[in-house]
Design a protein around this motif. Structure first.
Motif, PDB file in Angstrom:
ATOM      1  N   ARG A 189       1.713  14.950  -7.197  1.00  0.00           N
ATOM      2  CA  ARG A 189       2.959  14.209  -7.478  1.00  0.00           C
ATOM      3  C   ARG A 189       4.199  14.979  -7.001  1.00  0.00           C
TER       4      ARG A 189
ATOM      5  N   ARG B  61      -1.884   6.817  -9.864  1.00  0.00           N
ATOM      6  CA  ARG B  61      -2.810   7.686 -10.574  1.00  0.00           C
ATOM      7  C   ARG B  61      -4.203   7.472 -10.006  1.00  0.00           C
ATOM      8  N   HIS B  62      -4.937   8.565  -9.859  1.00  0.00           N
ATOM      9  CA  HIS B  62      -6.315   8.496  -9.364  1.00  0.00           C
ATOM     10  C   HIS B  62      -7.219   7.859 -10.419  1.00  0.00           C
TER      11      HIS B  62
ATOM     12  N   LYS C   3     -10.171   7.637 -13.221  1.00  0.00           N
ATOM     13  CA  LYS C   3     -10.401   8.501 -14.373  1.00  0.00           C
ATOM     14  C   LYS C   3     -11.617   9.394 -14.146  1.00  0.00           C
TER      15      LYS C   3
ATOM     16  N   ARG D  68      -6.609  11.483 -15.749  1.00  0.00           N
ATOM     17  CA  ARG D  68      -6.182  10.792 -14.536  1.00  0.00           C
ATOM     18  C   ARG D  68      -5.045  11.583 -13.921  1.00  0.00           C
ATOM     19  N   GLN D  69      -5.236  12.035 -12.689  1.00  0.00           N
ATOM     20  CA  GLN D  69      -4.249  12.860 -12.000  1.00  0.00           C
ATOM     21  C   GLN D  69      -3.220  11.971 -11.297  1.00  0.00           C
ATOM     22  N   ASN D  70      -1.949  12.327 -11.396  1.00  0.00           N
ATOM     23  CA  ASN D  70      -0.882  11.618 -10.687  1.00  0.00           C
ATOM     24  C   ASN D  70      -0.881  12.019  -9.213  1.00  0.00           C
TER      25      ASN D  70
END
Length: 115
Positions: free
Chosen positions: A34, A78-79, A81, A100-102
C-alpha cells in the motif's frame, strides 16, 4: 554505479518498494504494498536498483543514480484472505486467524536514467 554493454531485450528496471523488489517494464501493471496516494495520481519510484536499455545494463551500488520510474496509481484494494490455523493434537487447542494484505495497483509509465 556499474555499467556494462551486453545484449538485452527492451528497457526494464528493477525497483524496490515496500521491502520487496520488482522487475518492471513500461506499460505493465503490478500490485505493490500500500502506497498513500490518490487514485489517478502519478508517483515517482526513485529506489531503482538496476536499469537495462537495449545493450546497456546499469547496476547500482546500491541504487542507480539519477534513475526514476514514473507510475500511475490505478486502484487500491485488498488481497484474498490468508487463513491461519494452529492446532495441538490431543491438547484441545485450536486457533483460527485470518489476514488480508492491502495493496496499490500501479501502471508503469516511463523509465528514465541519467546515463
Amino acid at each position: 554505479m556499474f555499467c556494462e554493454f551486453i545484449k538485452v531485450n527492451p528497457m526494464y528496471a528493477v525497483i524496490k518498494t515496500g521491502g520487496k523488489q520488482y522487475r518492471v517494464q513500461s506499460g505493465e501493471k503490478l500490485k505493490v504494498e500500500r502506497i498513500e496516494a490518490e487514485v489517478g495520481s502519478e508517483i515517482g519510484l526513485d529506489q531503482v536498483l538496476m536499469v537495462a536499455d537495449g545493450e546497456t545494463l546499469c547496476v547500482g551500488r546500491p541504487l542507480v543514480e539519477g534513475a526514476k520510474v514514473v507510475a500511475t496509481v490505478v486502484s487500491h484494494g485488498r488481497h484474498d484472505k490468508v487463513r491461519i490455523f494452529k492446532m495441538r493434537r490431543r491438547k484441545h487447542y485450536q486457533k483460527h486467524q485470518g489476514h488480508r494484505q492491502n495493496y496499490t495497483e500501479l501502471q508503469i509509465g516511463s523509465i528514465t536514467t541519467a546515463v
